[in-house]
Motif scaffolding. Structure first.
Motif, PDB file in Angstrom:
ATOM      1  N   THR A 161       0.813  -1.216   0.000  1.00  0.00           N
ATOM      2  CA  THR A 161       0.000   0.000   0.000  1.00  0.00           C
ATOM      3  C   THR A 161       0.835   1.248   0.000  1.00  0.00           C
ATOM      4  O   THR A 161       0.304   2.345  -0.053  1.00  0.00           O
ATOM      5  CB  THR A 161      -0.889   0.033   1.246  1.00  0.00           C
ATOM      6  OG1 THR A 161      -0.051  -0.016   2.414  1.00  0.00           O
ATOM      7  CG2 THR A 161      -1.828  -1.143   1.257  1.00  0.00           C
ATOM      8  N   THR A 162       2.145   1.108   0.067  1.00  0.00           N
ATOM      9  CA  THR A 162       2.984   2.294   0.197  1.00  0.00           C
ATOM     10  C   THR A 162       3.325   2.914  -1.141  1.00  0.00           C
ATOM     11  O   THR A 162       3.896   3.989  -1.187  1.00  0.00           O
ATOM     12  CB  THR A 162       4.294   1.917   0.894  1.00  0.00           C
ATOM     13  OG1 THR A 162       4.969   0.955   0.083  1.00  0.00           O
ATOM     14  CG2 THR A 162       4.033   1.318   2.261  1.00  0.00           C
ATOM     15  N   SER A 163       2.991   2.255  -2.237  1.00  0.00           N
ATOM     16  CA  SER A 163       3.465   2.736  -3.529  1.00  0.00           C
ATOM     17  C   SER A 163       2.911   4.099  -3.881  1.00  0.00           C
ATOM     18  O   SER A 163       3.652   5.003  -4.257  1.00  0.00           O
ATOM     19  CB  SER A 163       3.106   1.718  -4.613  1.00  0.00           C
ATOM     20  OG  SER A 163       1.709   1.483  -4.602  1.00  0.00           O
ATOM     21  N   ASP A 164       1.615   4.286  -3.763  1.00  0.00           N
ATOM     22  CA  ASP A 164       1.032   5.562  -4.135  1.00  0.00           C
ATOM     23  C   ASP A 164       1.371   6.652  -3.145  1.00  0.00           C
ATOM     24  O   ASP A 164       1.538   7.802  -3.511  1.00  0.00           O
ATOM     25  CB  ASP A 164      -0.491   5.432  -4.236  1.00  0.00           C
ATOM     26  CG  ASP A 164      -0.903   4.497  -5.342  1.00  0.00           C
ATOM     27  OD1 ASP A 164      -0.167   4.433  -6.337  1.00  0.00           O
ATOM     28  OD2 ASP A 164      -1.937   3.828  -5.219  1.00  0.00           O
ATOM     29  N   ILE A 165       1.466   6.297  -1.862  1.00  0.00           N
ATOM     30  CA  ILE A 165       1.682   7.306  -0.845  1.00  0.00           C
ATOM     31  C   ILE A 165       3.124   7.758  -0.810  1.00  0.00           C
ATOM     32  O   ILE A 165       3.430   8.928  -0.662  1.00  0.00           O
ATOM     33  CB  ILE A 165       1.263   6.747   0.528  1.00  0.00           C
ATOM     34  CG1 ILE A 165      -0.209   6.377   0.475  1.00  0.00           C
ATOM     35  CG2 ILE A 165       1.534   7.725   1.632  1.00  0.00           C
ATOM     36  CD1 ILE A 165      -0.680   5.635   1.691  1.00  0.00           C
ATOM     37  N   ALA A 270      32.103 -11.978   9.037  1.00  0.00           N
ATOM     38  CA  ALA A 270      31.559 -10.814   8.341  1.00  0.00           C
ATOM     39  C   ALA A 270      30.630 -10.029   9.256  1.00  0.00           C
ATOM     40  O   ALA A 270      29.859 -10.605  10.027  1.00  0.00           O
ATOM     41  CB  ALA A 270      30.809 -11.255   7.096  1.00  0.00           C
ATOM     42  N   HIS A 271      30.692  -8.713   9.170  1.00  0.00           N
ATOM     43  CA  HIS A 271      29.754  -7.835   9.858  1.00  0.00           C
ATOM     44  C   HIS A 271      28.742  -7.337   8.842  1.00  0.00           C
ATOM     45  O   HIS A 271      29.104  -6.854   7.770  1.00  0.00           O
ATOM     46  CB  HIS A 271      30.495  -6.647  10.490  1.00  0.00           C
ATOM     47  CG  HIS A 271      31.256  -7.012  11.717  1.00  0.00           C
ATOM     48  ND1 HIS A 271      31.389  -6.164  12.788  1.00  0.00           N
ATOM     49  CD2 HIS A 271      31.924  -8.146  12.060  1.00  0.00           C
ATOM     50  CE1 HIS A 271      32.105  -6.746  13.737  1.00  0.00           C
ATOM     51  NE2 HIS A 271      32.450  -7.942  13.308  1.00  0.00           N
ATOM     52  N   MET A 272      27.467  -7.447   9.177  1.00  0.00           N
ATOM     53  CA  MET A 272      26.434  -6.921   8.305  1.00  0.00           C
ATOM     54  C   MET A 272      26.387  -5.397   8.451  1.00  0.00           C
ATOM     55  O   MET A 272      26.171  -4.868   9.546  1.00  0.00           O
ATOM     56  CB  MET A 272      25.082  -7.524   8.646  1.00  0.00           C
ATOM     57  CG  MET A 272      24.976  -8.996   8.319  1.00  0.00           C
ATOM     58  SD  MET A 272      25.181  -9.330   6.558  1.00  0.00           S
ATOM     59  CE  MET A 272      26.525 -10.518   6.577  1.00  0.00           C
ATOM     60  N   LEU A 273      26.602  -4.693   7.350  1.00  0.00           N
ATOM     61  CA  LEU A 273      26.664  -3.227   7.368  1.00  0.00           C
ATOM     62  C   LEU A 273      25.379  -2.577   6.896  1.00  0.00           C
ATOM     63  O   LEU A 273      25.139  -1.407   7.203  1.00  0.00           O
ATOM     64  CB  LEU A 273      27.822  -2.751   6.486  1.00  0.00           C
ATOM     65  CG  LEU A 273      29.206  -3.305   6.815  1.00  0.00           C
ATOM     66  CD1 LEU A 273      30.238  -2.710   5.856  1.00  0.00           C
ATOM     67  CD2 LEU A 273      29.583  -3.024   8.254  1.00  0.00           C
ATOM     68  N   CYS A 274      24.554  -3.298   6.143  1.00  0.00           N
ATOM     69  CA  CYS A 274      23.350  -2.698   5.568  1.00  0.00           C
ATOM     70  C   CYS A 274      22.400  -3.811   5.143  1.00  0.00           C
ATOM     71  O   CYS A 274      22.805  -4.972   4.998  1.00  0.00           O
ATOM     72  CB  CYS A 274      23.692  -1.810   4.361  1.00  0.00           C
ATOM     73  SG  CYS A 274      24.709  -2.644   3.121  1.00  0.00           S
ATOM     74  N   HIS A 275      21.136  -3.456   4.944  1.00  0.00           N
ATOM     75  CA  HIS A 275      20.154  -4.423   4.461  1.00  0.00           C
ATOM     76  C   HIS A 275      18.951  -3.654   3.943  1.00  0.00           C
ATOM     77  O   HIS A 275      18.809  -2.450   4.148  1.00  0.00           O
ATOM     78  CB  HIS A 275      19.738  -5.393   5.570  1.00  0.00           C
ATOM     79  CG  HIS A 275      18.987  -4.758   6.687  1.00  0.00           C
ATOM     80  ND1 HIS A 275      19.605  -4.113   7.742  1.00  0.00           N
ATOM     81  CD2 HIS A 275      17.659  -4.638   6.929  1.00  0.00           C
ATOM     82  CE1 HIS A 275      18.701  -3.646   8.575  1.00  0.00           C
ATOM     83  NE2 HIS A 275      17.513  -3.932   8.107  1.00  0.00           N
ATOM     84  N   ASP A 276      18.059  -4.374   3.260  1.00  0.00           N
ATOM     85  CA  ASP A 276      16.849  -3.753   2.721  1.00  0.00           C
ATOM     86  C   ASP A 276      15.810  -4.834   2.464  1.00  0.00           C
ATOM     87  O   ASP A 276      16.146  -5.997   2.211  1.00  0.00           O
ATOM     88  CB  ASP A 276      17.163  -2.999   1.420  1.00  0.00           C
ATOM     89  CG  ASP A 276      16.002  -2.127   0.959  1.00  0.00           C
ATOM     90  OD1 ASP A 276      15.290  -1.580   1.832  1.00  0.00           O
ATOM     91  OD2 ASP A 276      15.784  -1.988  -0.257  1.00  0.00           O
ATOM     92  N   VAL A 277      14.529  -4.430   2.522  1.00  0.00           N
ATOM     93  CA  VAL A 277      13.397  -5.329   2.289  1.00  0.00           C
ATOM     94  C   VAL A 277      12.670  -4.877   1.037  1.00  0.00           C
ATOM     95  O   VAL A 277      12.429  -3.676   0.853  1.00  0.00           O
ATOM     96  CB  VAL A 277      12.435  -5.339   3.494  1.00  0.00           C
ATOM     97  CG1 VAL A 277      11.300  -6.321   3.261  1.00  0.00           C
ATOM     98  CG2 VAL A 277      13.186  -5.674   4.779  1.00  0.00           C
ATOM     99  N   ASN A 278      12.341  -5.805   0.175  1.00  0.00           N
ATOM    100  CA  ASN A 278      11.664  -5.482  -1.079  1.00  0.00           C
ATOM    101  C   ASN A 278      10.195  -5.183  -0.810  1.00  0.00           C
ATOM    102  O   ASN A 278       9.421  -6.070  -0.425  1.00  0.00           O
ATOM    103  CB  ASN A 278      11.797  -6.642  -2.073  1.00  0.00           C
ATOM    104  CG  ASN A 278      11.460  -6.219  -3.489  1.00  0.00           C
ATOM    105  OD1 ASN A 278      10.682  -5.295  -3.713  1.00  0.00           O
ATOM    106  ND2 ASN A 278      12.052  -6.899  -4.463  1.00  0.00           N
ATOM    107  N   ALA A 279       9.806  -3.918  -1.015  1.00  0.00           N
ATOM    108  CA  ALA A 279       8.414  -3.516  -0.784  1.00  0.00           C
ATOM    109  C   ALA A 279       7.480  -4.051  -1.853  1.00  0.00           C
ATOM    110  O   ALA A 279       6.268  -4.130  -1.628  1.00  0.00           O
ATOM    111  CB  ALA A 279       8.317  -1.987  -0.729  1.00  0.00           C
TER     112      ALA A 279
END
Length: 646
Positions: A161-165, A270-279
């Protein structure tokens, strides 16, 4: 002669037990005036303080203690706590949301197209309004039918639901996702396989992370009642993914025991430095998460099924750490990783890796001079027909580390910042560099876009937050208030409209600062004659002329594997490129904060705005939730009742 044996490389067994002892997350509910701060809209109060357990170093990476206090030995890289908040909430979707979104989109489209100043007859105006009302009603009914009646059959259902907003720029142009160009859509070799049917059929990684015997993964600790928690959880709640050092945690912030992770993953070295979730692909039964590590490896992780895959394994494509990683807007498979060697690389989550060989023109004898900061060398183009393996595209933009990047709300441009102190605006769909802006001094550390895409915020080592106007192609204001490096900046979409903007920033000084920004309220220092906004300075014209007449065309060379034309035909037209000079301090407006508060004892590393709260994180694992003022809990200047894009 007797020689004393060297000390052991690793700690003894007795020390090993104490070193590797895992601690649990804790939560505290603190009270007192030091845990509140006052802004113009009211008082913010600390709801809870979640302390994420900081994992000890893996036994194989325990450093030898150096008694020299001046030692500058390298420590494992870390980025503090980085958060991604994901809402899977079909129940909150209602007609009020669609009605509000439609009204906001119509308002933005009306103003952006200049329809309020056009001359038209009363009849044509009434007919147009009736037509728009009819179209809005039909769109609302179609959307409601898709979201509610066919929820299980539509992959991109009400969960997205975040696409339009979160894309007001697209709404302002009256466009939708079908009219926005998707990255790589012009290349037949990258034609996506359109997902149809149930989300349960989405492709998942192949390896089970719990049963994995990989030396890259040290330990996986799933919740003992994970399946039950997923079924019984509050559907209106929020998932939180957090990386801290070599640990990655999946939390449910809506749970009464939010301190207990759904799953905790410990990596070996390894240290995790960043991440992201596919909306785009998120669903109650499926989430696509990508993680970038200090060891250059990228992890594609699906938490519902506990499956994972390693991409860029052992640095086969790029062996430098990943400082930032994001899914490309509108893409199910492609994501962009910023490596600390100055390279931007596009990967496909489902493709295999292969040893990477640059496809750039090497027979022309062209090199990248260190002093030339205006280069965009396409070592592999998205238009290349060689797309059987990763990478999909590869762009060299700097000889120094890239620290952060952000996609514009209209999904057309990319803002990139790094250690070289430059903000670069890239048309990533066309693979073209359009603008370069310089910091006051030092490196840039963070960047973000305004919800309408008109402004870009940067923070850096000059202790400043800087506002840049992309329409006017110049700096708007410098924001003074921090006493150390700025580590994160973000707009508050619930307190932004077409006139005023609210944004926040955090830094190594442990402070949270809130700012209110309105172009009409900015005033340049007295006695300074400002050049008209939108004009180009003499120095910029000179730089542009030099670049146009220069014989070095390194930044205009494309690298397509099936190049058929002559060398001149492969030169990209960059006549609109501008290298903007640094504006003098006396010529730039100064914006003071509306609120400044030291909210932690440790350097802050993350900032997120939610509808009912503000969430901050620090380098030592504190995740603090600050409730918004109650009297304004149900109101917002943009009249949106749904969470924007993560």
């Amino acid at each position: 002669m007797f020689a004393i044996p060297p000390p052991p490389r690793y700690p003894t067994n007795s020390n090993l037990i104490a070193t590797t002892l895992e601690t649990a997350n804790t939560i505290h509910h603190r009270e007192g005036p030091e845990y509140t701060f006052q802004a113009g809209e009211g008082r913010y109060i600390l709801r809870d303080d979640l302390q994420l357990a900081t994992p000890p170093p893996h036994p194989s990476e325990v450093p030898i203690i150096n008694p020299n206090p001046l030692s500058t030995g390298l420590n494992p890289p870390t980025s503090g706590v980085k958060l991604s908040l994901v809402s899977l909430n079909p129940k909150q979707i209602n007609t009020d949301l669609y009605r509000t979104t439609t009204a906001t989109s119509s308002l933005l489209r009306w103003r952006s197209l200049g329809l309020n100043t056009s001359k038209e007859s009363k009849e044509s105006k009434e007919s147009r309004e009736a037509k728009e009302a009819k179209e809005a009603k039909e769109a609302k009914e179609a959307k409601e039918a898709r979201e509610f009646k066919d929820f299980e059959k539509e992959p991109r259902s009400s969960l997205d639901t975040t696409s339009d907003i979160s894309n007001p720029a697209a709404s302002a142009n009256g466009s939708n996702k079908s009219s926005v160009k998707v990255f790589g859509e012009g290349n037949a070799a990258l034609s996506p396989v359109i997902s149809r049917g149930d989300n349960l059929k989405r492709r998942k990684p192949k390896n089970n992370i719990i049963k994995s015997n990989s030396s890259f993964v040290s330990r996986v600790i799933p919740h003992e009642s994970l399946a039950k928690k997923l079924v019984e959880r509050d559907q209106g709640g929020t998932f939180c993914f957090a990386n801290i050092n070599r640990a990655f945690q999946w939390l449910d912030l809506s749970s009464s025991s939010k301190q207990d992770p759904m799953t905790k993953i410990l990596f070996t070295k390894a240290h995790m430095l960043c991440h992201d979730v596919n909306a785009l692909t998120k669903h109650s039964t499926h989430l696509d998460v990508i993680m970038g590590s200090s060891a250059s490896d990228i992890i594609w992780y699906e938490p519902m099924s506990q499956k994972y895959a390693r991409i860029n394994k052992n640095g086969v494509i790029n062996n430098s750490a990943v400082a930032k990683i994001k899914w490309i807007p509108g893409s199910e498979n492609h994501f962009l990783a910023a490596h600390v060697d100055g390279m931007l690389v596009v990967y496909d989550k489902e493709k295999e890796d292969a040893p990477y060989v640059s496809e750039e023109l090497v027979d022309e004898g062209i090199s990248i001079p260190d002093e030339d900061q205006s280069t965009l060398v396409i070592t592999k183009s998205v238009n290349s027909q060689n797309q059987r393996t990763n990478p999909v595209a590869c762009w060299k933009i700097s000889n120094q580390a890239i620290m952060d990047f952000a996609f514009s709300p209209d999904s057309k441009h990319l803002a990139v910042v790094g250690d070289d102190g430059f903000l670069r605006i890239i048309d990533y769909l066309q693979e073209r560099l359009t603008d370069i802006y310089s910091s006051y001094y030092g490196a840039f550390t963070c960047v973000c876009w305004s919800p309408d895409g008109k402004y870009v915020l940067t923070g850096g080592q000059d202790d400043l937050v800087t506002i840049w106007s992309l329409d006017e192609r110049q700096i708007i204001a410098r924001c003074h208030g921090h006493d150390s490096w700025v580590t994160a900046v973000a707009f508050d979409p619930w307190r932004c409209d077409e006139r005023t903007y609210r944004f926040g920033s955090v830094g190594d000084d442990c402070k949270l600062l809130l700012w209110d920004f309105s172009v009409g309220m900015l005033h340049r220092p007295k006695g300074v004659t400002a050049r008209p906004r939108g004009s180009i300075s003499v120095q910029s014209v000179s730089l542009l002329r030099q670049r146009t007449e220069s014989t070095s065309v390194v930044n205009r060379i494309r690298s397509d594997s099936n190049r058929t034309g002559s060398f001149k035909e492969d030169i990209v037209d960059e006549s609109e490129f501008l290298n903007h000079a640094v504006d003098a301090r006396a010529r730039t407006a100064v914006l003071p904060p509306v609120m400044s508060k030291k909210i932690d004892e440790h350097p802050l590393s993350g900032l997120a705005f939610e509808q009912d709260c503000i969430i901050t994180s620090c380098s030592e694992g504190h995740v603090r939730t600050w409730d918004r003022p109650r009297e304004n809990a149900n109101s917002s200047q943009i009249n949106l009742s749904e969470k924007p894009k993560t």
